[in-house]
Design a protein around this motif. Sequence first.
Motif, mmCIF file in Angstrom:
data_model
loop_
_atom_site.group_PDB
_atom_site.id
_atom_site.type_symbol
_atom_site.label_atom_id
_atom_site.label_comp_id
_atom_site.label_asym_id
_atom_site.label_seq_id
_atom_site.Cartn_x
_atom_site.Cartn_y
_atom_site.Cartn_z
ATOM 1 N N ASN A 1 0.824 -1.255 -0.184
ATOM 2 C CA ASN A 1 0.317 0.052 -0.187
ATOM 3 C C ASN A 1 1.256 0.849 0.253
ATOM 4 O O ASN A 1 0.385 2.372 -0.602
ATOM 5 N N SER A 10 -0.436 5.266 -1.427
ATOM 6 C CA SER A 10 -1.462 6.133 -0.506
ATOM 7 C C SER A 10 -0.360 6.577 0.438
ATOM 8 O O SER A 10 0.952 5.599 0.499
ATOM 9 N N HIS A 28 -3.733 12.686 4.064
ATOM 10 C CA HIS A 28 -3.638 10.919 3.235
ATOM 11 C C HIS A 28 -3.755 12.013 2.277
ATOM 12 O O HIS A 28 -4.515 12.580 1.253
ATOM 13 N N VAL A 64 -3.913 9.882 -1.482
ATOM 14 C CA VAL A 64 -4.062 8.664 -1.965
ATOM 15 C C VAL A 64 -4.249 8.859 -3.220
ATOM 16 O O VAL A 64 -5.046 9.240 -4.025
ATOM 17 N N HIS A 65 -4.015 7.792 -4.376
ATOM 18 C CA HIS A 65 -3.997 7.251 -5.595
ATOM 19 C C HIS A 65 -5.464 7.048 -6.018
ATOM 20 O O HIS A 65 -5.909 6.075 -4.716
ATOM 21 N N ALA A 82 -6.356 3.229 -5.076
ATOM 22 C CA ALA A 82 -5.839 2.460 -3.969
ATOM 23 C C ALA A 82 -6.368 1.344 -3.313
ATOM 24 O O ALA A 82 -5.729 0.915 -3.028
ATOM 25 N N GLN A 109 -13.199 2.633 -2.040
ATOM 26 C CA GLN A 109 -12.876 3.492 -2.079
ATOM 27 C C GLN A 109 -13.120 4.892 -1.742
ATOM 28 O O GLN A 109 -13.246 5.397 -0.456
ATOM 29 N N GLN A 138 -8.292 14.355 2.991
ATOM 30 C CA GLN A 138 -8.023 13.424 2.155
ATOM 31 C C GLN A 138 -7.301 13.480 0.813
ATOM 32 O O GLN A 138 -8.733 14.229 0.264
ATOM 33 N N VAL A 179 -6.786 12.928 -2.893
ATOM 34 C CA VAL A 179 -7.468 11.972 -3.899
ATOM 35 C C VAL A 179 -6.912 12.111 -5.025
ATOM 36 O O VAL A 179 -7.527 13.595 -5.906
ATOM 37 N N PHE A 207 3.986 8.167 -4.626
ATOM 38 C CA PHE A 207 3.436 7.376 -2.896
ATOM 39 C C PHE A 207 4.760 7.265 -1.557
ATOM 40 O O PHE A 207 3.583 7.393 -0.467
#
Length: 434
Positions: free
Chosen positions: A249, A253, A260, A262-263, A266, A270, A287, A289, A306
């Motif tokens: 992971n 991310s 956070h 995050v792709h 991920a 999601q 978060q 994205v 990441f």
Amino acid sequence: MTTYEVNFDGLIGPTHHYGGLSQGNLASTEHRHSVSSPRSAALQGLAKMKRVADMGIPQAFLPPQFRPDLPFLEEHGFAGSPQEIVSTAYQERPDLLSIAYSASAMWTANAATVSPSSDCVDGRVHFTPANLQTMPHRALEARNTTKTLRSIFHDANRFEVHDPLPSVPETSDEGAANHTRFCRSYDSTGVELFVFGRDGDNDPSLPRFPARQTRAACDAIASTHGLNLDRCVFAHQHPNAIDAGVFHNDVISVGNQTLHLVHQFAFADQDRVLADLADCFGPGLQQVVVPDHELPLADAVQSYFFNSQLISTAPNQMLLLCPIECSENEPANQIIASLLMADNPIRDCQFVDLRESMQNGGGPACLRLRVVLTEDERAAIPESVFLTDRRYHELCDWVRKHYRDRLTVSDLKDESLFEEVSVAMQELHAMLDF
């Protein structure tokens, strides 16, 4: 009482070579049997540690594990003196010799899963060393990692180092590379995110590359650490990401305190995962994205964006420590520029040269295990594992003295390599009194 996040980096060992041993890790397989430079690899890793330490952030390290792993070769039927074992193994099973000589313990993000005392019901810091059973060269690490962690975190009143989970497919565990903790401050109770690639027979689609972490392993760790399950989130990796080379992971991310990154691809579910994190954390979790059309999966894997380290440098201020490959990848560079201009805690970005590690499949975050410690807990571990200016220069001198500038897979048959490593490790252990 002050609470710190201490980075424990793996000191890269003298047998760092490109064996191409890690299925699903595209950089590892791409550079299979290339010429490595153990000396450059170790100095690059030490330079990263020094950069973090110079920011005033506690930086420690774990010593390399001794290689080759002779008991592993003996279990496969090779006998005699160490030199005879090595020579025969190279002639008959060079693949096993490469496994036995692997320096992969340098990626300490896979050493263990760690929960700080503020999250655990008994008020102690809990460690579960990873069994790493999916890959033979990594499975060799678990026993010595457990021993090392118990040597460092030896105070049973403050620390609990568990045995690794059973080394079977049902409880396959890859450590902190599939675990992220979010918190308002390091001394507050956190929310722990556990990420897995397999969930028994409940997987709607199985990736072609190994899904290394299981849901059962995540459940077992949360239970043995004594965590509040209302403050744990369990997330299934997206199988498409695994097939794109996201074997852990931390390749897709990264999180720290209230941030956070995050792709888009991920996690398999999601929206639910991000909503659960927000609900568990409460107000204040940001978060971000990253859409696939801005950073395609292939670029995320190639640049290891990441796998950067998110480092808190002051309250609500963070540094993004990226592999230098991010500066050479246009989509990753654009994402970094956007983050620096946006409303988030990231105030600066720095690039670090870890090409030797990167070509074997590990970036900045792979090289470090994050351990949150109070002042009392930090004082209970040996000072010899912390990177001071003096220790940094001692280790650099040791590397220059003992490490080869170049190493190939065919060099592993060299009887003198075994002697060189033995002498180097004896000198290191004497230096550390460890």
